[in-house]
Design an enzyme around this catalytic site. Structure first.
Site, PDB file in Angstrom:
ATOM      1  CB  ILE A   1      -0.986  -0.017   1.201  1.00 22.47           C
ATOM      2  CG1 ILE A   1      -1.989   1.142   1.116  1.00 22.47           C
ATOM      3  CG2 ILE A   1      -0.244  -0.046   2.525  1.00 22.47           C
ATOM      4  CD1 ILE A   1      -3.175   1.008   2.054  1.00 22.47           C
ATOM      5  CB  CYS A   2       0.922   4.153   0.810  1.00 16.54           C
ATOM      6  SG  CYS A   2       1.018   5.940   0.960  1.00 16.54           S
ATOM      7  CG  HIS A   3       5.354   6.279  -0.460  1.00 13.22           C
ATOM      8  ND1 HIS A   3       4.296   6.943   0.116  1.00 13.22           N
ATOM      9  CD2 HIS A   3       6.011   7.186  -1.223  1.00 13.22           C
ATOM     10  CE1 HIS A   3       4.309   8.201  -0.275  1.00 13.22           C
ATOM     11  NE2 HIS A   3       5.339   8.385  -1.092  1.00 13.22           N
TER      12      HIS A   3
END
Length: 188
Positions: A112-114
């Protein structure tokens, strides 16, 4: 419809200092509630520092060093985001190899995300449909991925989401993929 059970499964969470705390704690809680054992794996021993965006949050005890961890001892992998966390992980060859091994063993991975920064370093996104924090779009495209701006994307056992707002969908899809197990098309 009942939620899938992860009873008897072991799920690794790979993180180091600078992870976005909610991107570790929410999936951790959901996966444990589904019956799995959650294990915090890190290149750092002792405790690692969580973050609430750019503010220090809680510290978490590492269960196992990535230097001695083996993907064959786990049923799936979660890669939380935060800017510093995946940036440090992608500079650690044992972390990169650990991630790559999940793909070679066709096991589900959720980032998730980075978190997908580590996937790029492991060279496992080529030809895959993924999402992430928007600033990773060009990096993922340059690594051969098809980047889309969607809440949650699943491509043959690889689950990706954009940010903490996507956590409900991310957790549900990760649990579904971990319950399903190996994916014949999940390759490095």
């Amino acid at each position: 419809m009942s939620k899938p059970s992860l009873k008897g499964k072991r799920i690794a969470f790979l993180a180091t200092d600078g992870f976005e705390q909610v991107e570790l704690t929410k999936p951790w809680e959901a996966i444990k509630k589904a019956g799995a054992e959650a294990i915090l794996v890190s290149p750092k021993e002792g405790k690692i520092q969580g973050m609430n965006h750019d503010e220090k949050a809680d510290r978490f005890k590492v269960d196992q060093s990535v230097h001695s961890a083996s993907a064959d001892k786990f049923d799936g992998l979660v890669l939380p985001g935060g800017v510093a966390n995946p940036d440090a992980l992608r500079m650690c060859e044992d972390s990169v190899s650990f991630v790559r091994d999940f793909f070679q063993q066709q096991k589900p991975v959720a980032a998730i995300c980075h978190g997908p920064w580590t996937l790029i370093e492991a060279d496992v996104v080529r030809g895959r449909k993924v999402t992430s924090w928007p600033s990773l779009k060009t990096d993922l495209k340059n690594a051969g991925a098809q980047w889309v701006d969607e809440e949650c994307v699943c491509d043959e056992g690889l689950v990706t989401s954009r940010n903490p707002d996507d956590l409900p969908a991310f957790c549900d899809k990760a649990i579904e993929e971990f319950a399903e197990g190996k994916h014949a098309e999940q390759t490095a």
